[in-house]
Design a protein around this motif. Structure first.
Motif, PDB file in Angstrom:
ATOM      1  N   ARG A 181       6.778  -4.944  29.450  1.00 54.67           N
ATOM      2  CA  ARG A 181       7.811  -4.155  30.125  1.00 54.67           C
ATOM      3  C   ARG A 181       8.261  -2.985  29.233  1.00 54.67           C
ATOM      4  O   ARG A 181       8.440  -1.857  29.710  1.00 54.67           O
ATOM      5  N   THR A 182       8.427  -3.265  27.945  1.00 58.36           N
ATOM      6  CA  THR A 182       8.858  -2.214  27.010  1.00 58.36           C
ATOM      7  C   THR A 182       7.800  -1.124  26.902  1.00 58.36           C
ATOM      8  O   THR A 182       8.109   0.075  26.945  1.00 58.36           O
ATOM      9  N   ARG A 183       6.557  -1.544  26.784  1.00 55.97           N
ATOM     10  CA  ARG A 183       5.485  -0.565  26.606  1.00 55.97           C
ATOM     11  C   ARG A 183       5.282   0.284  27.859  1.00 55.97           C
ATOM     12  O   ARG A 183       4.866   1.446  27.765  1.00 55.97           O
ATOM     13  N   SER A 184       5.575  -0.234  29.026  1.00 51.19           N
ATOM     14  CA  SER A 184       5.427   0.564  30.247  1.00 51.19           C
ATOM     15  C   SER A 184       6.415   1.727  30.264  1.00 51.19           C
ATOM     16  O   SER A 184       6.156   2.768  30.881  1.00 51.19           O
ATOM     17  N   SER A 185       7.569   1.571  29.576  1.00 46.06           N
ATOM     18  CA  SER A 185       8.568   2.638  29.511  1.00 46.06           C
ATOM     19  C   SER A 185       8.439   3.471  28.238  1.00 46.06           C
ATOM     20  O   SER A 185       8.718   4.675  28.248  1.00 46.06           O
ATOM     21  N   PHE A 186       8.041   2.832  27.154  1.00 43.71           N
ATOM     22  CA  PHE A 186       7.929   3.512  25.861  1.00 43.71           C
ATOM     23  C   PHE A 186       6.598   3.100  25.230  1.00 43.71           C
ATOM     24  O   PHE A 186       6.527   2.104  24.514  1.00 43.71           O
ATOM     25  N   GLN A 214      15.771  -3.464  25.278  1.00 41.95           N
ATOM     26  CA  GLN A 214      16.115  -2.633  26.435  1.00 41.95           C
ATOM     27  C   GLN A 214      16.361  -1.195  25.987  1.00 41.95           C
ATOM     28  O   GLN A 214      15.897  -0.233  26.612  1.00 41.95           O
ATOM     29  N   ALA A 217      13.209   0.575  25.004  1.00 40.79           N
ATOM     30  CA  ALA A 217      12.446   1.011  26.174  1.00 40.79           C
ATOM     31  C   ALA A 217      13.029   2.264  26.801  1.00 40.79           C
ATOM     32  O   ALA A 217      12.285   3.194  27.147  1.00 40.79           O
ATOM     33  N   ASP A 218      14.367   2.306  26.949  1.00 39.24           N
ATOM     34  CA  ASP A 218      14.938   3.426  27.720  1.00 39.24           C
ATOM     35  C   ASP A 218      15.694   4.446  26.878  1.00 39.24           C
ATOM     36  O   ASP A 218      15.937   5.579  27.335  1.00 39.24           O
ATOM     37  N   ARG A 232      12.594   5.573  17.834  1.00 40.46           N
ATOM     38  CA  ARG A 232      11.924   6.224  18.953  1.00 40.46           C
ATOM     39  C   ARG A 232      11.448   7.619  18.562  1.00 40.46           C
ATOM     40  O   ARG A 232      10.324   8.024  18.889  1.00 40.46           O
TER      41      ARG A 232
END
Length: 282
Positions: A181-186, A214, A217-218, A232
């Protein structure tokens, strides 16, 4: 034709081998393995890692008869199975093995020509979600627990060791889900490293761990100087510049960021010298 013979001697095997290809399940003692290896006159170079992997499985009681056989020629030469025989000697344990004897020596040229089934394949057969990532993350958790924090150790876990660790720590599945889930956003940190870090951090503080990943990711509502913002920015810049980063560098960044968040410290810049130790999460 299949026979059961336990224990067995070289004389027993030689006598049966004259009747053509014959399959047996036998108990191979360290002594018999040593005697068979004296006939290992034409084989591939020995891989110490494979011997160690097999020996650890035997010692842990994870070795099972799966149809893969020690293969002997009509003249008694070992055609296939030298690593398993060496492992029996190394572990110093008598082990049940499937053995095929009485083979034409020329059949050795066609052996081991198939693709080896990976740990990811084994997890897929068990209908695990994200099987390849789950295997990769579990291997790295295993390495960390062995003291190999840079994932560059001499040995990697066997499939049996991965399955044992996953049974002991089923929460690795959740870490794998969060990593995906994290990699799909970052997408700038390898999924295997994200999942390993999540497993380590979650064991310390599940609530703060959930918030940490979280925000990783965002990046939402992170003030200037916040450690996650620094992380990031750092990895995004390095990926944009085309730098090829080792996994231990990514993990070092994650642990340093986590520790700064836990300490309530700002973090203006992340650094990691190649070859330096990975800090301990706290």
């Amino acid at each position: 034709m299949t026979h059961a013979l336990a224990p067995a001697t070289l004389t027993d095997l030689d006598a049966l081998g004259h009747h053509g290809p014959t399959a047996l399940v036998i108990t191979i003692t360290p002594h018999l393995a040593t005697e068979l290896l004296k006939r290992n006159t034409r084989n591939r170079s020995l891989r110490d890692r494979a011997v160690g992997d097999y020996a650890r499985d035997m010692t842990a009681g994870n070795w099972v008869i799966n149809g893969e056989a020690i293969k002997l020629a009509t003249n008694g030469d070992v055609l296939d199975g030298q690593h398993r025989l060496h492992a029996i000697v190394k572990a110093n344990l008598s082990t049940d093995m499937f053995v095929v004897i009485g083979l034409d020596p020329e059949t050795q040229e066609t052996m081991d020509s198939g693709r080896k089934r990976s740990t990811g394949d084994a997890l897929s057969l068990r209908s695990e979600e994200n099987a390849l990532s789950l295997a990769a993350i579990t291997r790295r958790v295993w390495a960390w627990q062995q003291g190999d924090r840079r994932f560059k150790g001499r040995y990697t876990p066997t499939t049996a060791e991965v399955l044992t660790l996953l049974a002991k720590h089923p929460e690795i599945r959740r870490s794998t889900e969060i990593a995906a889930r994290t990699r799909s956003s970052f997408p700038h940190i390898p999924q295997s490293v994200v999942g390993t870090a999540h497993f380590l951090f979650n064991a310390i503080d599940p609530g703060e761990c959930a918030w940490f990943f979280q925000r990783l990711a965002d990046g939402a509502e992170l003030p200037l100087g916040h450690p996650i913002l620094a992380l990031r920015t750092r990895v995004t810049s390095e990926r944009r510049d085309g730098d090829r980063m080792a996994e231990d560098r990514y993990l070092s960044y994650l642990v340093r960021t986590w520790n700064a968040v836990r300490d309530g410290r700002e973090l203006a810049r992340l650094t990691h010298k190649p070859g330096s130790d990975i800090p301990t999460p706290k």
